[in-house]
Design an enzyme around this catalytic site. Structure first.
Site, PDB file in Angstrom:
ATOM      1  N   PRO A  68       0.999  -1.462   0.524  1.00  0.00           N
ATOM      2  CA  PRO A  68      -0.062   0.046  -0.232  1.00  0.00           C
ATOM      3  C   PRO A  68       0.724   1.608   0.066  1.00  0.00           C
ATOM      4  CG  PRO A  68      -0.633  -1.266   1.910  1.00  0.00           C
ATOM      5  CD  PRO A  68       0.672  -1.773   1.094  1.00  0.00           C
ATOM      6  N   GLU A  69       0.856   2.271  -1.009  1.00  0.00           N
ATOM      7  CA  GLU A  69       1.445   3.457  -1.173  1.00  0.00           C
ATOM      8  C   GLU A  69       0.025   4.555  -1.353  1.00  0.00           C
ATOM      9  OE1 GLU A  69       4.362   3.572  -4.142  1.00  0.00           O
ATOM     10  OE2 GLU A  69       4.737   1.665  -4.134  1.00  0.00           O
TER      11      GLU A  69
END
Length: 272
Positions: free
Chosen positions: A2-3
């Site tokens: 997850p960014e």
DNA sequence: CTTGTGCCCTGACCGC
DNA sequence: TGCGGTCAGGGCACAA
């Protein structure tokens, strides 16, 4: 992994479910997943309070409480936030659960690698976190870069400089802006900073629109995979043909990270 | 101050 | 079929 785009999607999905609700129960199944505060103290801080806002800053997911303070959820590499029926079976590596009043679902934190964390913060954003990558202006980026020799790829990953960019979007934006990942930040012109920020916005907005990048672990709160990985030009595409110049995508190793780039498109002109 | 390195951790994958 | 090795990397401590 997850960014910014993936956390943005999770925040948007969580907002209608928890905003305005009072926390009725908080289970910490793994106390060492809590950082900077004792687990029981964190629980005390949150319990009985109402969520007035769900925010994303950088890669952090924040639940703001009515009487101040925020629960800071960091997903690390393999973290997931899932919305599940209270009766649903717990999956392995579930470390925390939030139960709100008048709700038939609960929020669960799952993180096999445990690079993520729960913490308590006061204020707009966690300590040492720079301006969010969707907010930062190119002029400000250039100011932070000036006089420094750090390679641009490393700088984009430095959350103190700008927050939210991880390896996927750093590689993709540098490719789209045709900037050599090894370029020293201090050598970038304002034009290059403008182009880089524009491309960063492009790839992250496009990723949000297509459900994020699912490489191995990321899914949204309903367990659905994202589709932006199909549109990756360089990330994870070593030895594949560059659609722009016909050359081969290369992978360089730096520290523990892989830098994906196209030598033909990104290294022909300027160099550090 | 800056920049670089190694560590935490699990699961997927690969070659034998 | 199993088994060891490698890889992924966010954020942090620490070294130079």
């Amino acid at each position: 992994m997850p960014e910014l785009p993936e956390v943005e999607i999770i925040a948007n999905q969580l907002r209608p479910i928890v905003e305005g609700r009072v926390l009725a129960e908080m289970l910490v199944l793994r106390p060492d997943y809590i950082k900077g505060i004792a687990a029981d103290h964190l629980t005390t801080q949150c319990m009985g309070h109402r969520v007035i806002a769900v925010r994303r800053v950088g890669k952090a997911l924040l639940l703001d409480w009515d009487e101040g303070g925020s629960l800071c959820i960091r997903l690390g590499m393999s973290g997931r936030v899932l919305v599940e029926k209270k009766t649903a079976e717990l999956v392995k590596h579930t470390h925390w659960i939030l139960r709100f009043d008048t709700s038939d679902v609960e929020i669960r934190g799952v993180d096999p690698r445990r690079f993520g964390s729960l913490s308590w913060i006061v204020g707009e954003k966690p300590a040492n976190m720079g301006t969010d990558a969707l907010v930062l202006k190119p002029e400000e980026l250039m100011a932070r870069f000036s006089g420094r020799k750090m390679p641009i790829h490393s700088a984009l990953l430095d959350q103190r400089i700008l927050a939210g960019v991880g390896n996927i979007y750093a590689c993709e934006a540098l490719y789209k802006a045709q900037i050599d990942p090894a370029t020293s930040t201090g050598l970038l012109s304002l034009e290059e900073c403008c182009l880089l920020m524009e491309k960063l916005h492009d790839v992250m907005k496009r990723s949000i629109a297509t459900g994020g990048s699912t490489i191995a672990d990321y899914v949204d709160v309903g367990g659905n995979m994202g589709h932006f990985a199909d549109e990756h030009c360089v990330y994870g595409r070593e030895n594949q043909v560059c659609p722009k110049c016909g050359g081969l995508i290369k992978r360089a190793r730096k520290g523990g990270r892989s830098i994906y780039y196209c030598p033909g498109c990104q290294c022909s002109g300027s160099k550090a």
